[in-house]
Every structure is written in C-alpha cells, then in structure tokens.
Design a protein around this motif. Structure first.
Motif, PDB file in Angstrom:
ATOM      1  N   UNK A  46      31.782 -36.712 -12.921  1.00 31.02           N
ATOM      2  CA  UNK A  46      31.958 -37.969 -13.628  1.00 31.02           C
ATOM      3  C   UNK A  46      31.414 -37.883 -15.047  1.00 31.02           C
ATOM      4  N   UNK A  47      32.043 -38.640 -15.916  1.00 32.19           N
ATOM      5  CA  UNK A  47      31.657 -38.702 -17.314  1.00 32.19           C
ATOM      6  C   UNK A  47      30.334 -39.445 -17.468  1.00 32.19           C
ATOM      7  N   UNK A  48      29.457 -38.929 -18.328  1.00 35.28           N
ATOM      8  CA  UNK A  48      28.174 -39.575 -18.596  1.00 35.28           C
ATOM      9  C   UNK A  48      28.162 -40.172 -20.003  1.00 35.28           C
ATOM     10  N   UNK A  49      28.385 -39.335 -21.018  1.00 35.23           N
ATOM     11  CA  UNK A  49      28.314 -39.808 -22.402  1.00 35.23           C
ATOM     12  C   UNK A  49      29.030 -38.810 -23.302  1.00 35.23           C
ATOM     13  N   UNK A  50      29.449 -39.300 -24.472  1.00 36.12           N
ATOM     14  CA  UNK A  50      30.067 -38.443 -25.457  1.00 36.12           C
ATOM     15  C   UNK A  50      29.622 -38.850 -26.841  1.00 36.12           C
ATOM     16  N   UNK A  58      28.891 -42.891 -30.410  1.00 38.03           N
ATOM     17  CA  UNK A  58      28.623 -42.544 -29.020  1.00 38.03           C
ATOM     18  C   UNK A  58      29.358 -43.474 -28.058  1.00 38.03           C
ATOM     19  N   UNK A  59      29.527 -42.987 -26.855  1.00 39.11           N
ATOM     20  CA  UNK A  59      30.167 -43.781 -25.798  1.00 39.11           C
ATOM     21  C   UNK A  59      29.529 -43.376 -24.486  1.00 39.11           C
ATOM     22  N   UNK A  60      29.224 -44.384 -23.657  1.00 36.51           N
ATOM     23  CA  UNK A  60      28.502 -44.132 -22.406  1.00 36.51           C
ATOM     24  C   UNK A  60      29.246 -44.711 -21.213  1.00 36.51           C
ATOM     25  N   UNK A  70      22.568 -40.053 -25.878  1.00 39.43           N
ATOM     26  CA  UNK A  70      23.120 -38.788 -26.340  1.00 39.43           C
ATOM     27  C   UNK A  70      22.912 -38.695 -27.846  1.00 39.43           C
ATOM     28  N   UNK A  71      22.527 -37.519 -28.315  1.00 39.41           N
ATOM     29  CA  UNK A  71      22.293 -37.322 -29.744  1.00 39.41           C
ATOM     30  C   UNK A  71      22.688 -35.892 -30.101  1.00 39.41           C
ATOM     31  N   UNK A  72      22.745 -35.647 -31.413  1.00 35.99           N
ATOM     32  CA  UNK A  72      23.175 -34.309 -31.833  1.00 35.99           C
ATOM     33  C   UNK A  72      22.344 -33.834 -33.007  1.00 35.99           C
TER      34      UNK A  72
END
Length: 118
Positions: A46-50, A58-60, A70-72
């Motif tokens: 399953x998708x968590x975050x992008x 970001x999208x959660x 989520x960070x980069x």
C-alpha cells in the motif's frame, strides 16, 4: 537507471518514532518524484507517501496523516520518512520508490523492516 537503498528500520514500541532513509544513486537527475510504500505480512502493498523531487509537494495516505512526514534532501539524493506515534498495525516492510514521470513508479528499493510492538 536509479538505484535505491533504504535504511533505518527496526523494532520500536507502540507510540515510538523511527526515521527511514532512502539513498538514490544513478540517473537521479531524471527523478520526478519519490515515495514510500509498505507491505504487511499477508497483505497487499500500500501507498504511504510521496514527494515531488522538484517542488517538494507531498501527498499522504489517510492512515498516516499527522503521524508520518516525508521529506527530501536534493543535494544528497535522499528521501526520508519520519514516523511518529507508531502503532502495531504500522508493522511492515517499507520500500522506497522513484519515478521519472507521473504514473507508475519505475524503481524500487529492497525494503526495510519496521516492527512495532504493543
């Protein structure tokens, strides 16, 4: 090609925190966005975050909103997943993924195990 290596998984008590890291190498200049997914035993992935690699937007998934971030770090080609207030149901293998355009993720890491004890 993009290579992804996750780290930071482990065992934590419920209510605790963990930060996962995903280091990208290879043709990272082509990266459009990166994301985190998870798969628990006997369940579908399953998708968590992008996160967008250019804008940082970001999208959660709803089940992690308010608990995960989520960070980069573009300079080091690394994406992070900071997980707070962990629950036993968060136990899963967490995998990092990257894509070069909107749509399906093209590249995947091997995954890192996160176990939350009650």
């Amino acid at each position: 090609q993009v290579q992804l290596v996750e780290s930071g998984g482990g065992l934590v008590q419920a209510g605790g925190s963990l930060t996962l890291s995903c280091a990208a190498s290879g043709r990272t200049a082509d990266t459009y966005s990166m994301g985190w997914f998870r798969q628990a035993p006997g369940k579908e992935r399953e998708f968590v975050a992008t996160i967008s690699w250019t804008t940082g937007s970001t999208y959660y998934n709803d089940f992690v909103k308010g608990r995960f971030t989520i960070s980069r770090d573009n300079a080091n080609n690394t994406v992070y997943l900071t997980m707070n207030t962990l629950k036993p149901e968060d136990t899963a293998v967490y995998s990092c993924a990257a894509r070069v355009r909107a749509g399906a993720f093209n590249y995947w890491g091997q995954g890192t195990q996160v176990t939350v004890s009650s």
